[in-house]
Design a protein around this motif. Structure first.
Motif, PDB file in Angstrom:
ATOM      1  N   ALA A  55      -0.117   4.186   0.703  1.00  0.00           N
ATOM      2  CA  ALA A  55      -0.502   5.044   1.830  1.00  0.00           C
ATOM      3  C   ALA A  55       0.122   4.590   3.139  1.00  0.00           C
ATOM      4  O   ALA A  55       0.663   5.397   3.905  1.00  0.00           O
ATOM      5  N   SER A  56       0.082   3.270   3.400  1.00  0.00           N
ATOM      6  CA  SER A  56       0.550   2.770   4.698  1.00  0.00           C
ATOM      7  C   SER A  56       1.931   2.132   4.652  1.00  0.00           C
ATOM      8  O   SER A  56       2.514   1.845   5.705  1.00  0.00           O
ATOM      9  N   ARG A  57       2.458   1.896   3.454  1.00  0.00           N
ATOM     10  CA  ARG A  57       3.724   1.178   3.250  1.00  0.00           C
ATOM     11  C   ARG A  57       3.681  -0.255   3.799  1.00  0.00           C
ATOM     12  O   ARG A  57       4.715  -0.866   4.029  1.00  0.00           O
ATOM     13  N   SER A  58       2.501  -0.792   4.002  1.00  0.00           N
ATOM     14  CA  SER A  58       2.365  -2.150   4.518  1.00  0.00           C
ATOM     15  C   SER A  58       2.117  -3.121   3.372  1.00  0.00           C
ATOM     16  O   SER A  58       1.586  -2.753   2.314  1.00  0.00           O
ATOM     17  N   SER A  86       0.841  -1.188   0.000  1.00  0.00           N
ATOM     18  CA  SER A  86       0.000   0.000   0.000  1.00  0.00           C
ATOM     19  C   SER A  86       0.878   1.241   0.000  1.00  0.00           C
ATOM     20  O   SER A  86       1.756   1.384   0.850  1.00  0.00           O
TER      21      SER A  86
END
Length: 373
Positions: A274-277, A272
């Protein structure tokens, strides 16, 4: 007895689930061929081939207009350092189905990813020599392992028009902080930070994969600033970062010297922005049986499957969103570098190999001329 382990394990079509596989053709460029590009059907047979005058400078793609975008090895590139002969490119061609060259742009310092945009423009990676003062600012790497000429080289990214005019450029040494992007200790100091893929994002910015520092970054086109960064807490010498339609980033994570784990394996991850996850990943159920120490590719297909290139072993396979293997093919053609103008690496890679940099798959609708043959 057959001495090649890869051949003994089986080449060509290794398996198919016709209920799950995406219909189409897989485009492959055998790296130690003199310039042969092939389209492979899902049944494992060859549907079309191009024979071009330069060995592959990594990979090829089919453009929206149906032509082949091919990156070949420049015949007159300088001999910078031995491994330069392995991953350089420089001849960026657009070729029609019959093999006629439609357009061509050359840069003898180009390497790895030469991304044809489909409108004649090209976004690609290239190199320039650093001054001794600039080189001294880059930490890490193997001591005293600069190029034979004593220099260190750093990456640049260029965007050129259909006529070869420079539209935009970016230099790593001007926009990356070497302290935040140090060379891994096992890398030679000849090349920093080793950009192996560039991808134009929908928002106009540039996505880039930096192998020798294990990072994926987003470059703001207007300013050159790095505005997004995924580091080696997630990645290990990754390749082939691309943007998905949902805005997430798909990455082939090689896994060499992965932090926090002693077992070595490759995986494909969807991250992601947005979350870097990690929101999705594929690794083999027996993780260590899927691994390539260098190169590698991942392409999200229209039906949701993912095409994966286990590059060093010439293996291309397709998995579903649930991780089910539904197609597997292994390049049956093997050759070494002899006679390809890469004498510096003939001793380093002195075995017949079937390696690919990355592969791409296309639906029949994307290659209408193939049905007309």
């Amino acid at each position: 007895m057959e001495q090649s382990t890869l051949i003994r394990r089986g080449v060509g079509l290794r398996g198919i689930d016709t209920t799950l596989v995406s219909p189409g053709y897989t485009l492959i460029a055998h790296l130690t061929s003199p310039g042969v590009i092939r389209l492979i059907s899902t049944d494992g047979t060859e549907a079309h081939r191009w024979t071009l005058p330069f060995r592959p400078g990594r990979h090829a793609r089919i453009l929206p207009n149906g032509n082949l975008a091919y990156n070949g090895v420049h015949p007159d590139s300088p001999r910078l350092f031995p491994l330069w002969q392995k991953y350089r490119g420089g001849v960026m061609m657009q070729v029609d189905p019959a093999g006629n060259v439609v357009s061509e742009h050359r840069d003898p310092m180009a390497h790895h990813d030469q991304h044809h945009l489909g409108n004649g423009e090209i976004l690609y990676t290239t190199l320039e020599a650093l001054t001794p003062e600039q080189a001294a600012t880059i930490p890490g790497g193997i001591p005293d392992s600069e190029a034979p000429d004593g220099k260190a080289y750093a990456d640049c990214i260029k965007h050129v028009s259909s006529t070869g005019s420079l539209l935009w450029s970016w230099k790593a040494i001007e926009h990356l902080d070497p302290k935040l992007f140090p060379l891994h200790p096992h890398y030679a100091r000849e090349h920093w930070p080793l950009i192996n893929s560039v991808f134009p994002l929908k928002d106009g910015n540039i996505l880039a994969s930096l192998r020798s520092v294990s990072a994926v970054i987003i470059i703001e086109r207007e300013t050159g600033k790095v505005i997004w960064h995924l580091d080696d807490s997630v990645l290990a010498q990754q390749h082939c970062a691309s943007e998905l339609p949902n805005g997430n980033i798909l990455i082939f994570d090689n896994g060499t010297f992965r932090k926090g784990e002693s077992a070595t394996y490759s995986r494909v991850i969807e991250v992601s922005r947005a979350s870097r996850s990690i929101v999705w990943q594929y690794r083999d159920p027996h993780p260590m049986t899927f691994f390539t120490p260098f190169m590698g590719g991942a392409q999200r297909l229209g039906n949701g499957n993912t095409l994966i290139t286990e590059a060093a072993f010439g293996r291309v396979f397709e998995v579903t969103r649930e991780g089910s293997l539904c197609w597997e093919w292994v390049n049956e053609e093997f050759a070494d570098y002899k006679g390809l103008g890469a004498e510096e690496i003939e001793g380093l890679f002195d075995y017949p190999a079937n390696a690919l940099f990355r592969a791409y798959k296309y639906t029949p609708e994307e290659i209408p001329w193939l049905a007309e043959k």
